[in-house]
Structure formats: C-alpha cells, structure tokens
Design a protein around this motif. Structure first.
Motif, mmCIF file in Angstrom:
data_model
loop_
_atom_site.group_PDB
_atom_site.id
_atom_site.type_symbol
_atom_site.label_atom_id
_atom_site.label_comp_id
_atom_site.label_asym_id
_atom_site.label_seq_id
_atom_site.Cartn_x
_atom_site.Cartn_y
_atom_site.Cartn_z
ATOM 1 N N SER A 11 0.938 -1.245 0.288
ATOM 2 C CA SER A 11 0.080 -0.146 0.116
ATOM 3 C C SER A 11 0.575 1.198 0.038
ATOM 4 C CB SER A 11 -0.799 -0.122 1.229
ATOM 5 O OG SER A 11 -1.827 -1.295 1.140
ATOM 6 N N VAL A 12 2.143 1.294 0.831
ATOM 7 C CA VAL A 12 2.755 2.276 0.773
ATOM 8 C C VAL A 12 3.468 2.588 -0.406
ATOM 9 C CG1 VAL A 12 4.807 1.378 1.777
ATOM 10 C CG2 VAL A 12 4.391 3.905 2.231
ATOM 11 N N LEU A 13 3.856 1.428 -1.119
ATOM 12 C CA LEU A 13 4.520 1.691 -2.450
ATOM 13 C C LEU A 13 3.661 2.329 -3.445
ATOM 14 C CD1 LEU A 13 6.603 -1.595 -2.526
ATOM 15 C CD2 LEU A 13 7.565 0.517 -2.241
ATOM 16 N N ILE A 14 2.325 1.745 -3.433
ATOM 17 C CA ILE A 14 1.251 2.363 -4.427
ATOM 18 C C ILE A 14 1.048 3.947 -3.995
ATOM 19 C CG2 ILE A 14 -1.312 2.468 -4.797
ATOM 20 C CD1 ILE A 14 -1.127 -0.750 -4.692
ATOM 21 N N GLY A 15 1.016 4.530 -2.819
ATOM 22 C CA GLY A 15 1.093 5.788 -2.226
ATOM 23 C C GLY A 15 1.941 6.522 -3.042
ATOM 24 N N ILE A 16 3.203 5.910 -2.862
ATOM 25 C CA ILE A 16 4.499 6.617 -3.499
ATOM 26 C C ILE A 16 4.619 6.700 -4.766
ATOM 27 C CG2 ILE A 16 6.805 6.616 -3.708
ATOM 28 C CD1 ILE A 16 7.409 5.439 -0.738
ATOM 29 N N GLY A 17 4.006 5.815 -5.552
ATOM 30 C CA GLY A 17 3.738 5.641 -7.030
ATOM 31 C C GLY A 17 2.730 6.788 -7.439
ATOM 32 N N VAL A 18 1.637 6.781 -6.729
ATOM 33 C CA VAL A 18 0.550 7.594 -7.138
ATOM 34 C C VAL A 18 1.236 9.200 -7.141
ATOM 35 C CG1 VAL A 18 -1.943 8.229 -6.688
ATOM 36 C CG2 VAL A 18 -1.156 5.947 -6.866
ATOM 37 N N ALA A 19 1.711 9.258 -5.807
ATOM 38 C CA ALA A 19 1.928 10.676 -5.686
ATOM 39 C C ALA A 19 3.216 11.215 -6.687
ATOM 40 C CB ALA A 19 2.478 10.848 -4.113
ATOM 41 N N GLY A 20 4.043 10.229 -6.948
ATOM 42 C CA GLY A 20 5.037 10.522 -7.622
ATOM 43 C C GLY A 20 4.484 10.837 -9.279
ATOM 44 N N VAL A 21 3.528 10.250 -9.820
ATOM 45 C CA VAL A 21 2.890 10.491 -11.065
ATOM 46 C C VAL A 21 2.250 11.869 -10.930
ATOM 47 C CG1 VAL A 21 1.489 10.004 -12.712
ATOM 48 C CG2 VAL A 21 2.969 8.198 -11.742
ATOM 49 N N LEU A 22 1.408 11.770 -9.994
ATOM 50 C CA LEU A 22 0.277 13.246 -9.682
ATOM 51 C C LEU A 22 1.038 14.387 -9.139
ATOM 52 C CD1 LEU A 22 -3.125 11.373 -8.726
ATOM 53 C CD2 LEU A 22 -2.283 12.050 -11.117
ATOM 54 N N ARG A 23 1.935 14.215 -8.320
ATOM 55 C CA ARG A 23 2.817 15.284 -7.697
ATOM 56 C C ARG A 23 1.675 16.101 -7.153
ATOM 57 N NH1 ARG A 23 7.998 14.775 -8.712
ATOM 58 N NH2 ARG A 23 8.279 16.784 -7.965
ATOM 59 N N PRO A 24 0.981 15.771 -6.153
ATOM 60 C CA PRO A 24 0.181 16.780 -5.413
ATOM 61 C C PRO A 24 0.819 17.790 -4.496
ATOM 62 C CG PRO A 24 0.220 14.798 -4.201
ATOM 63 C CD PRO A 24 0.996 14.653 -5.679
ATOM 64 N N GLY A 25 0.679 18.946 -4.581
ATOM 65 C CA GLY A 25 0.978 20.252 -4.160
ATOM 66 C C GLY A 25 1.965 20.944 -4.851
ATOM 67 N N GLN A 26 2.241 20.966 -5.930
ATOM 68 C CA GLN A 26 2.888 21.593 -7.083
ATOM 69 C C GLN A 26 1.896 22.568 -7.504
ATOM 70 O OE1 GLN A 26 4.771 19.385 -10.148
ATOM 71 N NE2 GLN A 26 6.808 19.447 -8.850
ATOM 72 N N MET B 98 -4.356 -0.209 9.009
ATOM 73 C CA MET B 98 -5.069 0.743 8.496
ATOM 74 C C MET B 98 -4.230 1.467 6.940
ATOM 75 S SD MET B 98 -6.031 3.211 11.513
ATOM 76 C CE MET B 98 -7.222 2.725 12.732
ATOM 77 N N ASP B 99 -4.294 0.572 6.168
ATOM 78 C CA ASP B 99 -3.780 0.654 5.005
ATOM 79 C C ASP B 99 -3.941 2.036 4.240
ATOM 80 O OD1 ASP B 99 -2.101 -1.579 4.838
ATOM 81 O OD2 ASP B 99 -3.774 -2.651 3.875
ATOM 82 N N GLY B 100 -5.213 2.485 4.230
ATOM 83 C CA GLY B 100 -5.451 3.993 3.960
ATOM 84 C C GLY B 100 -4.979 4.881 4.574
ATOM 85 N N CYS B 101 -4.936 4.820 6.041
ATOM 86 C CA CYS B 101 -4.506 6.092 6.900
ATOM 87 C C CYS B 101 -3.263 5.880 7.337
ATOM 88 C CB CYS B 101 -5.456 6.024 8.165
ATOM 89 S SG CYS B 101 -7.070 6.554 7.990
ATOM 90 N N ALA B 102 -2.649 4.737 7.387
ATOM 91 C CA ALA B 102 -1.308 4.522 7.803
ATOM 92 C C ALA B 102 -0.089 4.103 6.738
ATOM 93 C CB ALA B 102 -1.204 3.305 8.815
ATOM 94 N N ALA B 103 -0.619 3.773 5.492
ATOM 95 C CA ALA B 103 0.353 3.560 4.568
ATOM 96 C C ALA B 103 0.115 4.544 3.333
ATOM 97 C CB ALA B 103 -0.002 2.067 3.911
ATOM 98 N N VAL B 104 -0.850 4.615 2.483
ATOM 99 C CA VAL B 104 -1.301 5.293 1.242
ATOM 100 C C VAL B 104 -1.319 7.118 1.654
ATOM 101 C CG1 VAL B 104 -3.152 5.882 -0.524
ATOM 102 C CG2 VAL B 104 -2.676 3.630 0.166
ATOM 103 N N TYR B 105 -1.923 7.266 2.645
ATOM 104 C CA TYR B 105 -2.054 8.613 2.699
ATOM 105 C C TYR B 105 -0.682 9.196 3.436
ATOM 106 C CZ TYR B 105 -3.603 13.101 4.437
ATOM 107 O OH TYR B 105 -3.720 14.551 4.659
ATOM 108 N N PRO B 106 0.104 8.551 4.432
ATOM 109 C CA PRO B 106 1.283 9.181 4.923
ATOM 110 C C PRO B 106 2.266 9.462 3.667
ATOM 111 C CG PRO B 106 0.497 7.789 6.334
ATOM 112 C CD PRO B 106 -0.422 7.354 5.305
ATOM 113 N N ALA B 107 2.215 8.336 2.635
ATOM 114 C CA ALA B 107 2.883 8.706 1.502
ATOM 115 C C ALA B 107 2.665 9.862 0.644
ATOM 116 C CB ALA B 107 3.201 7.252 0.722
ATOM 117 N N VAL B 108 1.370 9.942 0.277
ATOM 118 C CA VAL B 108 0.852 10.878 -0.415
ATOM 119 C C VAL B 108 1.062 12.377 0.040
ATOM 120 C CG1 VAL B 108 -1.121 11.816 -1.718
ATOM 121 C CG2 VAL B 108 -0.763 9.459 -1.751
ATOM 122 N N GLY B 109 0.620 12.262 1.462
ATOM 123 C CA GLY B 109 0.694 13.409 2.292
ATOM 124 C C GLY B 109 2.064 14.144 2.436
#
Length: 466
Positions: free
Chosen positions: A110-125, A321-332
């Motif tokens: 889950s955290v690897l997916i979060g990093i990958g999605v954030a790397g592509v969409l680059r939120p915050g820019q 908590m894959d949503g709160c503890a893996a995907v979101y910390p990576a994206v956030g």
C-alpha cells in the motif's frame, strides 16, 4: 402448540438488520442532499444552515466516538480469551504471527502504491495557500513528539485516565495486557470474561441505534464540508484529494481482490458482495472503530471462524490501516515536500516505507491518519514550521479524504483475516458460498450457536479441529 414448536428456540429479533440496497440508496440520497444544502448555505450566506449542518454532523460523530474505546477494549479482551478454542497457545501464536505478517505485507504494498501515485500526480505543486495562523499553531502543538514519546505514551498512568483522556493506543495496550492475563487464568477469569461479553453486547446495542442515524449524519457532515470549504476544497487541493482516492482505490479494488483470489481462493465478487454494507458505513462514519461490529460479522459471513474473527478484526481495527497508515502518509508527505519545493531522495522514500510498515501500531481509531502523517514527516526531518503548515493545509480537505481512507482500512481489516483463515484451514466454504444476507450486529441468538449438520447434530468448531 405442537411439541416440536414448543422445543424450537424462539428467534430474538436482531439488533440491527441492514438491507444493503435501502442503506445504499439512503446514503447516496444523503450525500446529494447534504452537498446541495451545503452549496446553498455557502452561496446564500445562510449562517443558520451552516450551524445546523455542523451540529448534525458533529453530534453524529460524537455519538460514534464515545462507543469506540469501550468497544475496542471489550472486543480485544474477548478476542484474546476466545483463542482458547484454537487448540492451545501454539495455535494461537501461529495465527497471531501470520496475521501480523500479512498486516506488514499489505502495508508495504500500500505504501509503495501511495508513493507511486504521488510521484505521478505530484500533489502540492502549484498550490499556494496561506493557512489560518491559529490552525498552524494548533497543528504545531499537536505535531510535537517523537518515537520515544510514542513508546513512553503506551503505558497509562492509571487505567481510568486512558479512557477519560481518549488515549486509544493506551487502551489497546491495556486491552492486550488484560486479555493475555485473562487467557492465562483460564476458568478463574470466567466471571470477568462474561462481564466483558455483557458490556460488549450493550455497546453494540447502543452502536446499532446510532448506526441507524448514518444517513442523517452523512447529510450533516457533507453539507458542512461543502459549506465551510467551498472552492478551497474543490480546486487548489484537488490533486491531493485525487491522489489519495486513486491510491486507496488501487489497494481496495486491486490489491485486496488479487490477494483474495490468488491466496485465499475467494472470489472478489463474493467478498464485496458480503462486505459492501460495512464498507459503505465506513465511508460515511470515517471510523474503523465504529465499523468494528459490522466488520467482524462480515468476516464471519465470508466463512472466517468466529473465534478467530473475534480476535483478528478488533486487533486490525486499531493496527491495520492501509488507507490512513500507508497510502495517505506517503501521499501527504510528498504533498508537503512539493508544497515547499523540497526534493526528496531515495533515503527519504525508504523512510516513508519503513514508517508505514513498522509504525502501523501507532495508528489509533478515528485519528490514526494524523499520528502516521506526523510520524512520517517527522522521520523525514522536515522543519517544524513546514510540517505544521503542510498538515494545516491538508486539514482543509481531510474530511473527504478520510472517507476513502477509512473504507480502505476496513476492507483490509476483513480481507487479511480471510486470507489467514484460508491458510490455516479455518475458512468455511459452505458459509462463504452461501447467498449474501443482511449484516447483523449482535444478531439472532442462533448466530452465536454452533452450526448444525444436515443430520441435525452440532458441527465442531473449525478452530477446535485445527
């Protein structure tokens, strides 16, 4: 009355019987009506309507929240003591170890997916928001702390304080300790276990009444979010919201179905058919703890042995908590880094992975996302002002993101016990293949009794045979 009728047990009406179709329509209607009322309140400046929506939503949230700690305590204690039916300490330890292993594996994915999605969409820019200074100060105060503080905070100064102060992680620690002690005492602790069983059922009864208000609570929560955030919610932070939803969706509709299909030999269609009601409620309530009774029953309806489900699902509710503890910390974390133009290297990405895999125990019920995001950006050694400002900005859209995060959390809390149960040979395929039925919380008395064979004799519990 015939003799046969006199001997047959009378079925007690269930506490809460969900009709999935009616519930789905009610929730959807509440979402649409709440968004409409929120838009009207925002466009017309109707302060009274904003106040009304906020009161409805916050009251519903408080009703859910006050049931969480006693529910978690009693559920974990009962779950641990129920491990006696697993055939001894070795079987219990084996199941606990495999459960923890799959928790870690799915968190890693889950955290690897979060990093990958954030790397592509680059939120915050391209986002340039000056958050309210008071909010920044509040977040800065909450963000202070370290891993050492977290470990020291595990043990409460006194039992009542852990509950009174809402320290979920301390309650989990006490629950595990008390449950282990009750397990070791065996029959001597039977009165205590029976007391916990009674409290557990009482809390479920209260929670069942509260859950009936979910459509009304949805109307208030969504309406207030739209009225309060307006364009701040829908425009500048759209990438952050979109990245969170996409990452969670890939886990929810990609990782879990593949895991269930290839490892547990469970059809994803069957899984979602029997778990969809609780996933809807998790989306609305934004609380894994409040969803616990439904999650446990969904696992049982999927064929997971009741004793193991009573242990694994409550434990997963506070630590899985894959949503709160893996995907979101990576994206956030990547969002905050992009917000301030901070370029992260491989060491920073590995840190995010490590915190997600080993820091899941730090999550705690309703506010687990904040703990994990703070731990992650703290481990990345971001400046305090950067952390405070970044989290304050993310606060603007958190209620909407939290819906998808919680839905993903709960799906994992049901999927992992299903996978482990299959590997241990304690997944009942007959129950799994049975048609989907309305979920029950503290349901019919017959539901808690051993299954009967076709010839009328009682079936031996699967865990006892294992």
């Amino acid at each position: 009355m015939s003799e046969t009728q006199a001997e047959s047990p009378r079925r007690r009406p269930s506490l809460l019987r969900f009709n999935p179709k009616v519930f789905a329509v009610a929730v959807l209607a509440s979402l649409l009506l709440g968004a409409l009322l929120g838009w009207l309140a925002d466009s017309t400046g109707a302060g009274w309507l904003v106040t009304t929506l906020d009161t409805i939503g916050s009251t519903f949230t408080k009703l859910l929240t006050f049931t969480v700690l006693p529910l978690i305590f009693t559920a974990i204690v009962l779950g641990i003591t129920s491990l006696r039916s697993m055939g001894g300490g070795r079987a219990a330890a084996r199941l606990g170890g495999k459960t923890a292993m799959w928790f870690a594996i799915t968190s890693l994915i889950s955290v690897l997916i979060g990093i990958g999605v954030a790397g592509v969409l680059r939120p915050g820019q391209g986002v340039d928001i000056s958050p309210d200074q008071q909010r920044v100060n509040d977040v800065n105060e909450m963000s202070s702390g370290s891993w050492l503080d977290l470990i020291q905070g595990l043990v409460p100064e006194h039992l009542v304080g852990a509950f009174a102060e809402g320290e979920t992680l301390q309650v989990v620690f006490v629950s595990l300790l008390v449950g282990a002690a009750a397990y070791s005492l065996g029959d001597k602790a039977k009165p205590f276990v029976e007391f916990n069983q009674a409290v557990f059922e009482i809390i479920q009864r209260v929670l069942g009444w509260i859950i009936r208000l979910a459509p009304l609570g949805t109307l208030g929560l969504i309406g207030n979010a739209v009225a309060t955030y307006g364009n701040e919610f829908f425009a500048p932070l759209l990438k952050l919201t979109g990245a969170t939803y996409l990452g969670c969706a890939l886990v929810l509709f990609g990782v879990y179905p593949l895991l269930l299909w290839f490892v547990a030999r469970v059809s994803p269609v069957k899984f979602f058919g029997k778990a969809w009601t609780v996933l809807q409620f998790a989306f609305v309530s934004r609380s894994s703890g409040a969803s616990l009774p439904l999650s446990r029953q969904a696992a049982v309806n999927l064929g997971v042995d009741r004793s193991y489900a009573s242990f694994a699902v409550p434990l997963a509710t506070t630590t899985k908590m894959d949503g709160c503890a893996a995907v979101y910390p990576a994206v956030g974390s990547i969002f905050i880094a992009n917000l301030f133009g901070f370029e992260m290297g491989i060491a920073q990405y590995l840190t995010i992975v490590a915190v997600a895999v080993f820091g899941a125990i730090a999550t705690a019920g309703v506010t687990g996302w904040f703990t994990m995001l703070t731990l992650t950006v703290g481990a990345l050694d971001f400046p305090p002002a950067m952390i405070a400002t970044g989290i304050a900005v993310a606060y603007a859209v958190d209620p909407i993101m939290d819906m998808m995060r919680t839905m993903t959390n709960v799906a994992g809390q049901i999927a992992v016990p299903t996978v482990v149960a299959r590997g241990e040979g304690i997944l009942d395929d007959e129950v799994l293949k049975a048609p989907s039925s309305p979920l029950l919380i503290n349901g019919d008395e017959e539901a808690d009794q051993p299954e009967e064979r076709r010839d009328g004799s009682e079936e031996e519990p699967a865990l006892a045979k294992a």
